[in-house]
Every structure is written in structure tokens, then in C-alpha cells.
Design a protein around this motif. Structure first.
Motif, PDB file in Angstrom:
ATOM      1  N   GLY A  26     -14.768  16.672  35.226  1.00 49.05           N
ATOM      2  CA  GLY A  26     -15.942  16.568  36.061  1.00 49.05           C
ATOM      3  C   GLY A  26     -15.869  15.150  37.056  1.00 49.05           C
ATOM      4  O   GLY A  26     -14.816  14.554  37.104  1.00 49.05           O
ATOM      5  N   ARG A  27     -17.075  14.800  37.516  1.00 47.80           N
ATOM      6  CA  ARG A  27     -17.193  13.639  38.410  1.00 47.80           C
ATOM      7  C   ARG A  27     -16.993  12.147  37.598  1.00 47.80           C
ATOM      8  O   ARG A  27     -17.553  12.275  36.366  1.00 47.80           O
ATOM      9  CB  ARG A  27     -18.543  13.693  38.755  1.00 47.80           C
ATOM     10  N   THR A  28     -16.226  11.444  38.307  1.00 47.47           N
ATOM     11  CA  THR A  28     -16.154  10.052  37.690  1.00 47.47           C
ATOM     12  C   THR A  28     -16.460   9.021  38.245  1.00 47.47           C
ATOM     13  O   THR A  28     -16.645   9.230  39.428  1.00 47.47           O
ATOM     14  CB  THR A  28     -14.683  10.086  36.998  1.00 47.47           C
ATOM     15  N   PHE A  29     -16.507   7.899  37.798  1.00 47.36           N
ATOM     16  CA  PHE A  29     -17.125   6.540  38.690  1.00 47.36           C
ATOM     17  C   PHE A  29     -15.899   5.627  38.489  1.00 47.36           C
ATOM     18  O   PHE A  29     -14.699   6.117  39.131  1.00 47.36           O
ATOM     19  CB  PHE A  29     -18.011   5.974  37.683  1.00 47.36           C
ATOM     20  N   SER A  30     -15.806   4.469  37.844  1.00 50.41           N
ATOM     21  CA  SER A  30     -14.548   3.731  38.038  1.00 50.41           C
ATOM     22  C   SER A  30     -13.560   4.450  37.113  1.00 50.41           C
ATOM     23  O   SER A  30     -13.982   5.152  35.953  1.00 50.41           O
ATOM     24  CB  SER A  30     -14.704   2.306  37.453  1.00 50.41           C
ATOM     25  N   MET A  31     -12.449   4.248  37.501  1.00 46.36           N
ATOM     26  CA  MET A  31     -11.168   4.814  36.466  1.00 46.36           C
ATOM     27  C   MET A  31     -10.115   3.720  36.366  1.00 46.36           C
ATOM     28  O   MET A  31      -9.943   2.593  37.192  1.00 46.36           O
ATOM     29  CB  MET A  31     -10.920   6.112  37.115  1.00 46.36           C
ATOM     30  N   ALA A  32      -9.171   3.953  35.553  1.00 44.68           N
ATOM     31  CA  ALA A  32      -8.032   2.907  35.217  1.00 44.68           C
ATOM     32  C   ALA A  32      -6.897   3.536  34.381  1.00 44.68           C
ATOM     33  O   ALA A  32      -7.091   4.548  33.866  1.00 44.68           O
ATOM     34  CB  ALA A  32      -8.639   1.730  34.403  1.00 44.68           C
ATOM     35  N   PHE A  34      -4.129   2.389  31.384  1.00 41.57           N
ATOM     36  CA  PHE A  34      -3.711   1.372  30.529  1.00 41.57           C
ATOM     37  C   PHE A  34      -2.411   1.820  30.110  1.00 41.57           C
ATOM     38  O   PHE A  34      -2.162   2.966  30.257  1.00 41.57           O
ATOM     39  CB  PHE A  34      -5.179   1.110  29.404  1.00 41.57           C
ATOM     40  N   ARG A  35      -1.779   0.890  29.208  1.00 41.79           N
ATOM     41  CA  ARG A  35      -0.778   1.381  28.375  1.00 41.79           C
ATOM     42  C   ARG A  35      -0.563   0.790  27.232  1.00 41.79           C
ATOM     43  O   ARG A  35      -1.043  -0.311  27.084  1.00 41.79           O
ATOM     44  CB  ARG A  35       0.550   1.097  29.331  1.00 41.79           C
ATOM     45  N   GLN A  36       0.273   1.279  26.275  1.00 42.99           N
ATOM     46  CA  GLN A  36       0.462   0.763  24.840  1.00 42.99           C
ATOM     47  C   GLN A  36       2.069   0.817  24.564  1.00 42.99           C
ATOM     48  O   GLN A  36       2.398   2.052  24.500  1.00 42.99           O
ATOM     49  CB  GLN A  36      -0.625   1.165  23.999  1.00 42.99           C
ATOM     50  N   ALA A  37       2.637  -0.374  24.551  1.00 48.17           N
ATOM     51  CA  ALA A  37       4.182  -0.185  24.079  1.00 48.17           C
ATOM     52  C   ALA A  37       4.199  -0.138  22.396  1.00 48.17           C
ATOM     53  O   ALA A  37       3.278  -0.662  21.853  1.00 48.17           O
ATOM     54  CB  ALA A  37       4.798  -1.241  24.623  1.00 48.17           C
ATOM     55  N   PRO A  38       5.211   0.420  21.718  1.00 48.56           N
ATOM     56  CA  PRO A  38       5.227   0.298  20.411  1.00 48.56           C
ATOM     57  C   PRO A  38       5.023  -1.040  19.833  1.00 48.56           C
ATOM     58  O   PRO A  38       5.555  -1.885  20.384  1.00 48.56           O
ATOM     59  CB  PRO A  38       6.618   0.992  20.210  1.00 48.56           C
ATOM     60  N   GLY A  39       4.142  -1.359  19.036  1.00 53.20           N
ATOM     61  CA  GLY A  39       4.059  -2.329  18.285  1.00 53.20           C
ATOM     62  C   GLY A  39       3.081  -3.520  19.005  1.00 53.20           C
ATOM     63  O   GLY A  39       2.848  -4.617  18.351  1.00 53.20           O
ATOM     64  N   LYS A  40       2.389  -2.938  19.995  1.00 53.61           N
ATOM     65  CA  LYS A  40       1.670  -3.808  20.953  1.00 53.61           C
ATOM     66  C   LYS A  40       0.363  -3.472  21.142  1.00 53.61           C
ATOM     67  O   LYS A  40       0.124  -2.257  21.002  1.00 53.61           O
ATOM     68  CB  LYS A  40       2.287  -4.189  22.255  1.00 53.61           C
ATOM     69  N   GLU A  41      -0.712  -4.135  21.776  1.00 55.80           N
ATOM     70  CA  GLU A  41      -1.891  -3.976  21.772  1.00 55.80           C
ATOM     71  C   GLU A  41      -1.859  -3.077  23.217  1.00 55.80           C
ATOM     72  O   GLU A  41      -0.995  -3.381  24.090  1.00 55.80           O
ATOM     73  CB  GLU A  41      -2.868  -4.994  21.886  1.00 55.80           C
ATOM     74  N   ARG A  42      -3.021  -2.309  23.648  1.00 55.51           N
ATOM     75  CA  ARG A  42      -3.004  -1.590  24.577  1.00 55.51           C
ATOM     76  C   ARG A  42      -3.555  -2.658  25.637  1.00 55.51           C
ATOM     77  O   ARG A  42      -4.298  -3.630  25.675  1.00 55.51           O
ATOM     78  CB  ARG A  42      -4.270  -0.524  24.457  1.00 55.51           C
ATOM     79  N   GLU A  43      -2.786  -2.470  26.876  1.00 55.13           N
ATOM     80  CA  GLU A  43      -3.144  -3.568  27.807  1.00 55.13           C
ATOM     81  C   GLU A  43      -3.457  -2.645  29.173  1.00 55.13           C
ATOM     82  O   GLU A  43      -2.980  -1.741  29.495  1.00 55.13           O
ATOM     83  CB  GLU A  43      -1.902  -4.389  28.179  1.00 55.13           C
ATOM     84  N   PHE A  44      -4.189  -3.322  30.182  1.00 58.13           N
ATOM     85  CA  PHE A  44      -4.476  -3.135  31.463  1.00 58.13           C
ATOM     86  C   PHE A  44      -3.438  -2.969  32.177  1.00 58.13           C
ATOM     87  O   PHE A  44      -2.498  -3.722  32.351  1.00 58.13           O
ATOM     88  CB  PHE A  44      -5.419  -4.076  32.063  1.00 58.13           C
ATOM     89  N   VAL A  45      -3.519  -1.879  33.179  1.00 55.99           N
ATOM     90  CA  VAL A  45      -2.240  -1.704  34.113  1.00 55.99           C
ATOM     91  C   VAL A  45      -2.989  -1.727  35.450  1.00 55.99           C
ATOM     92  O   VAL A  45      -2.603  -2.499  36.383  1.00 55.99           O
ATOM     93  CB  VAL A  45      -1.599  -0.364  34.145  1.00 55.99           C
ATOM     94  N   ALA A  46      -3.855  -0.902  35.767  1.00 55.21           N
ATOM     95  CA  ALA A  46      -4.588  -0.873  37.050  1.00 55.21           C
ATOM     96  C   ALA A  46      -5.756  -0.024  37.067  1.00 55.21           C
ATOM     97  O   ALA A  46      -5.923   0.554  36.200  1.00 55.21           O
ATOM     98  CB  ALA A  46      -3.455  -0.184  38.175  1.00 55.21           C
ATOM     99  N   THR A  47      -6.652  -0.520  38.012  1.00 53.83           N
ATOM    100  CA  THR A  47      -8.018   0.300  38.123  1.00 53.83           C
ATOM    101  C   THR A  47      -8.659   0.302  39.478  1.00 53.83           C
ATOM    102  O   THR A  47      -7.903  -0.249  40.284  1.00 53.83           O
ATOM    103  CB  THR A  47      -9.157  -0.871  37.176  1.00 53.83           C
ATOM    104  N   ILE A  48      -9.289   1.195  39.752  1.00 49.18           N
ATOM    105  CA  ILE A  48      -9.752   1.719  40.961  1.00 49.18           C
ATOM    106  C   ILE A  48     -11.426   1.968  40.992  1.00 49.18           C
ATOM    107  O   ILE A  48     -11.952   2.647  39.811  1.00 49.18           O
ATOM    108  CB  ILE A  48      -9.353   2.805  41.531  1.00 49.18           C
ATOM    109  N   SER A  49     -12.279   1.494  41.621  1.00 49.13           N
ATOM    110  CA  SER A  49     -13.681   1.585  41.762  1.00 49.13           C
ATOM    111  C   SER A  49     -14.121   3.034  42.214  1.00 49.13           C
ATOM    112  O   SER A  49     -13.302   3.821  42.629  1.00 49.13           O
ATOM    113  CB  SER A  49     -14.393   0.497  42.799  1.00 49.13           C
ATOM    114  N   TRP A  50     -15.444   3.133  42.005  1.00 49.34           N
ATOM    115  CA  TRP A  50     -15.943   4.425  42.572  1.00 49.34           C
ATOM    116  C   TRP A  50     -15.762   4.307  43.812  1.00 49.34           C
ATOM    117  O   TRP A  50     -16.298   3.517  44.631  1.00 49.34           O
ATOM    118  CB  TRP A  50     -17.293   4.550  41.898  1.00 49.34           C
ATOM    119  N   GLY A  51     -15.322   5.410  44.399  1.00 43.44           N
ATOM    120  CA  GLY A  51     -14.900   5.580  46.084  1.00 43.44           C
ATOM    121  C   GLY A  51     -14.080   5.091  46.231  1.00 43.44           C
ATOM    122  O   GLY A  51     -13.456   5.062  47.474  1.00 43.44           O
ATOM    123  N   GLY A  52     -13.043   4.254  45.405  1.00 44.19           N
ATOM    124  CA  GLY A  52     -11.943   3.717  45.847  1.00 44.19           C
ATOM    125  C   GLY A  52     -11.750   2.705  46.770  1.00 44.19           C
ATOM    126  O   GLY A  52     -10.441   2.309  46.991  1.00 44.19           O
TER     127      GLY A  52
END
Length: 121
Positions: A26-32, A34-52
Motif C-alpha cells: 500500500g501507500r508508503t511514506f519515507s522508505m529506506a 538497510f543491510r546486515q552482514a554475517p556477524g554484524k549489526e544491521r546498518e543504514f544504506v540509503a533512504t528516500i523521503s515521501w515524494g522522493g
């Protein structure tokens, strides 16, 4: 909450490109992404605002990755170029109740199941 389904991951050689997709129910607002490598914490990759109108990238992917969205199709994309072995991870799509671009995990309430990306050197 919106349901998110990622696709497009796979095994590629270093230097190759991949495009990830994330289909929303359905409809979304901001989106992003993230990624998680083996043995590591989830980390931010990229994000885009509502409307882009605004995008943010992790320093490690800046200039190589591009995030975009098609709100007619309710789909988020991540174009990944010049892939490196250190990009190997499970990539997760996230959608938040907020409208601004954000790199914070806590700002996103809906998550996909992830799609694996493996880059061989």
C-alpha cells in the motif's frame, strides 16, 4: 502496517551491478534500505523521503548506489553499481510512519524479509 517484499538479490562478481526492488502492499511514506552482514549489526544504506525529494546515503555506498521510488507502482528500488565484496549482506527494505528521509532504524516500523546479495572477489 504495510507489507514489504524485496527481490533482485543474487550472487555477482566484484564490479558488477544489481537492482533491488521492494514491493509495498500500500501507500508508503519515507522508505529506506538497510543491510546486515554475517556477524554484524544491521546498518543504514540509503533512504528516500515521501515524494522522493530528498535522499541520503551511507558514506560506504555514496556514488555507487542510487535509491529511487515509483509511488504509482508502490515500489522502492536500489541500483547498486561497482559492487565490492564488502557489500555482501542481506538487504532489507523499510517503510516508516515518518515522511522525512532518515538513517535511523527506529524511525521505520515496517520491514521486509530481506534479499541476500553476495559479491565474490
Amino acid at each position: 502496517q504495510v507489507q514489504l517484499v524485496e527481490s533482485g538479490g543474487g550472487l555477482v562478481q566484484a564490479g558488477a551491478s544489481l537492482r533491488l526492488s521492494c514491493a509495498a502492499s500500500g501507500r508508503t511514506f519515507s522508505m529506506a534500505w538497510f543491510r546486515q552482514a554475517p556477524g554484524k549489526e544491521r546498518e543504514f544504506v540509503a533512504t528516500i523521503s515521501w515524494g522522493g525529494g530528498r535522499t541520503l546515503y551511507a558514506d560506504s555506498v555514496k556514488g555507487r548506489f542510487a535509491i529511487s521510488r515509483d509511488d504509482v507502482k508502490n515500489t522502492l528500488y536500489l541500483q547498486m553499481n561497482s559492487l565490492k565484496s564488502e557489500d555482501t549482506a542481506v538487504y532489507y527494505c523499510a517503510a516508516g510512519p515518518i515522511t522525512a528521509a532518515s538513517s535511523r532504524i527506529q524511525d521505520f516500523g515496517s520491514w521486509g524479509q530481506g534479499t541476500p546479495v553476495t559479491v565474490s572477489s
